[in-house]
Write an enzyme that holds these catalytic residues in place. Structure first.
Site, mmCIF file in Angstrom:
data_model
loop_
_atom_site.group_PDB
_atom_site.id
_atom_site.type_symbol
_atom_site.label_atom_id
_atom_site.label_comp_id
_atom_site.label_asym_id
_atom_site.label_seq_id
_atom_site.Cartn_x
_atom_site.Cartn_y
_atom_site.Cartn_z
ATOM 1 N N ASP A 197 0.915 -1.188 -0.005
ATOM 2 C CA ASP A 197 0.117 -0.050 -0.030
ATOM 3 C C ASP A 197 0.854 1.335 0.047
ATOM 4 O OD1 ASP A 197 0.853 -0.177 2.518
ATOM 5 O OD2 ASP A 197 -1.070 -0.158 3.471
ATOM 6 N N GLU A 198 2.241 0.980 0.187
ATOM 7 C CA GLU A 198 3.202 2.414 0.285
ATOM 8 C C GLU A 198 3.270 2.988 -1.309
ATOM 9 O OE1 GLU A 198 6.630 2.085 2.670
ATOM 10 O OE2 GLU A 198 5.575 0.534 3.954
ATOM 11 N N TYR A 238 12.126 2.845 -1.171
ATOM 12 C CA TYR A 238 11.556 1.571 -1.045
ATOM 13 C C TYR A 238 10.237 1.794 -1.750
ATOM 14 C CZ TYR A 238 8.430 -2.219 0.822
ATOM 15 O OH TYR A 238 7.369 -3.173 0.700
#
Ligand code: NAD
Ligand code: TYD
Length: 337
Positions: A126-127, A153
Site C-alpha cells: 500500500d506504500e 523503497y
C-alpha cells in the site's frame, strides 16, 4: 501444480510456503531466495522436511540462474515476494532496492514469459499510494488511488508494479498484483516495528519510537494475507490489482504500549527518537474490491493477532536471538546510535 515462491526465506514468503503446504496436499512448491540478511533458512526448517517443498538458493536479478531455474522446473505459477523490504534501509542506501525490486521483477517476468507460466503474481504494498492525512479518517486507499511514493523503497515497489502492468498490456502477461498493508505475525525480522519493540522490551532496552508515535498503519495478520494472495492467484482477474487490508488501523505508540503491557514492562522504556525522513503519516486500505469480488475478509482482529504474535516471539526466542547478532548489530548501532 508447480509453484515458485521467491523470497521464501523471508517473513511473508515463508508463511506463504507453510500455508500452501498445509492447504494443498498435492501441490509442489519450489522456494527461491538469495538469503540476504533478511532471509533465514531456519525459518523454513519444517518445510524442508516436506517432500513437496524444495529450496534453491539464488538471486532474482541473476538472469542465467533464473533462466536455468525456469528451464528445469517448468512452473505453473510464480509468486514474487523477494524484495528489499525495509524503508529505513532504503533511505540509507537505495541502490540494492532498485536492483532487486525493479530489475529482479523484470528478470523474473522475462523468464515467466519465455517459459509460459499461467500466472505471475507480484506482491506489492500500500506504500505505493503514499500517505493519507491523520485528520481524515474517511479517506482510504482504493485501487484507483494515484501512485504517489515517499521513500526509495516505495518508489522501487511502484516501479515494479508499473512494469508488471506494462508486461500485461504489451505481452499479454497473465499477471496480478496485490497491495497489502503492514503485516505482522511469526517470523518477522526484528528490524520492523512490532518484533523490534518485543525484542527490546524483553531485553529491557529503550523502545525507539519515531517522532511522537502518532503515525498510523493498517495492520494485517500474515496468515490473512496469505489467504488473500492465494485467492487472487486462483480466482482473481488477470491484469487486476487488489488491495489487501482491513480496518485494523493503529497508532504506533498505542501498539508499543500494548506490547509493554502484555509483557509486564514499564512505559518508561519508551524513547522518542528523531523521526524517519519523509515519514508517511497514515496508511489505510479499502478492501471492498477483494471482499466483494473474491469474498475475502481478514479474520484476525488486531487485539488477538498482537497477543498471538507476542507469544510466538516469547516461545521462539532462539529464532530471533540468533538473528539479532551478526550483521544486525552493526545496522542497529548505525540506525539508533
Ligand atoms: P523480508 O525482508 O522479510 O523478506 C524478503 C526475502 O527476499 C528475504 O528472504 C530475502 O533473502 C529475499 N531476497 C531479497 N533480495 C533477493 C534477491 N535479489 N533474490 C532473491 N531473494 C531475495 O520481506 P517480507 O516482509 O516478507 O515482504 C515480502 C514482500 O511483501 C515484499 O515484496 C514486500 O515489499 C511486500 N510487503 C511486505 C509488507 C510487510 O509488512 N512486511 C507489507 C507490504 C508489502
Ligand atoms: P515499519 O515496521 O518499518 O513498517 P513501514 O515503514 O513499512 O510502515 O514501521 C512501522 C511504523 O513504525 C512506521 O510508522 C515507523 C515506525 N517505527 C518506529 O517508530 N520505530 C522504529 O524503530 C521502527 C522500525 C518503526
Amino acid at each position: 501444480m508447480r509453484t515458485l515462491v521467491t523470497g521464501c526465506a523471508g517473513f511473508i514468503g515463508a508463511n506463504y510456503v507453510y500455508y500452501l503446504l498445509s492447504t494443498y496436499p498435492d501441490e509442489e512448491i519450489i522456494g527461491f531466495d538469495s538469503l540476504t540478511y533478511a532471509g533465514n533458512l531456519e525459518t523454513l526448517g519444517n518445510a524442508t522436511q516436506n517432500p513437496r517443498f524444495r529450496f534453491i538458493k539464488g538471486d532474482i536479478t541473476d538472469g542465467d540462474a533464473v533462466d536455468a531455474l525456469f528451464a528445469a522446473e517448468r512452473f505453473d505459477i510464480v509468486i514474487n515476494f523477494a524484495a528489499e523490504s525495509h524503508v529505513d534501509r532504503s533511505i540509507s542506501d537505495a541502490g540494492v532496492f532498485l536492483r532487486t525490486n525493479i530489475l529482479g521483477t523484470q528478470t523474473l517476468m522475462d523468464a515467466a514469459r519465455r517459459y509460459k507460466v499461467t500466472r505471475y503474481h507480484q506482491v506489492s504494498t500500500d506504500e505505493v499510494y503514499g500517505d493519507l492525512p491523520l485528520n481524515r479518517p474517511d479517506l482510504l486507499f482504493t485501487e484507483e488511488t494515484p501512485i504517489h511514493t515517499s521513500s526509495p523503497y516505495s518508489a522501487s515497489k511502484a516501479s515494479a508494479d508499473l512494469l508488471v502492468q506494462a508486461y500485461h498490456r504489451t505481452y499479454g502477461m497473465p499477471a496480478t498484483i496485490s497491495r497489502c498493508s503492514n503485516n505482522y505475525g511469526p517470523y518477522q525480522f526484528p528490524e520492523k516495528l512490532i518484533p523490534l519493540m518485543i525484542a527490546n522490551a524483553l531485553a529491557d532496552k529503550p523502545l525507539p519510537v519515531y517522532g511522537e508515535g502518532l503515525n498510523v498503519r493498517d495492520w494485517l495478520y500474515v496468515e490473512d494475507h496469505c489467504v488473500a494472495v492465494d485467492l487472487i492467484i486462483r480466482k482473481g482477474g488477470i491484469g487486476e490489482v487488489y488491495n489487501i487490508g482491513g480496518h485494523n488501523e493503529m497508532k504506533n505508540i498505542d501498539i508499543v504500549k500494548m506490547i509493554l503491557k502484555h509483557l509486564g514492562k514499564p512505559e518508561s522504556l519508551i524513547t522518542y527518537v528523531t523521526d524517519r525522513k519523509g515519514h508517511d503519516l497514515r496508511y489505510a486500505i479499502d478492501p471492498s474490491k477483494i471482499s466483494s469480488q473474491l469474498g475475502w475478509l481478514p479474520r484476525t482482529k488486531f487485539s488477538d493477532g498482537i497477543v498471538k504474535t507476542i507469544d510466538w516471539y516469547l516461545d521462539n526466542r532462539q529464532w530471533w536471538e540468533r538473528i539479532i547478532s551478526g550483521e544486525y548489530v552493526e545496522y542497529y548501532k548505525k540506525m539508533y546510535g
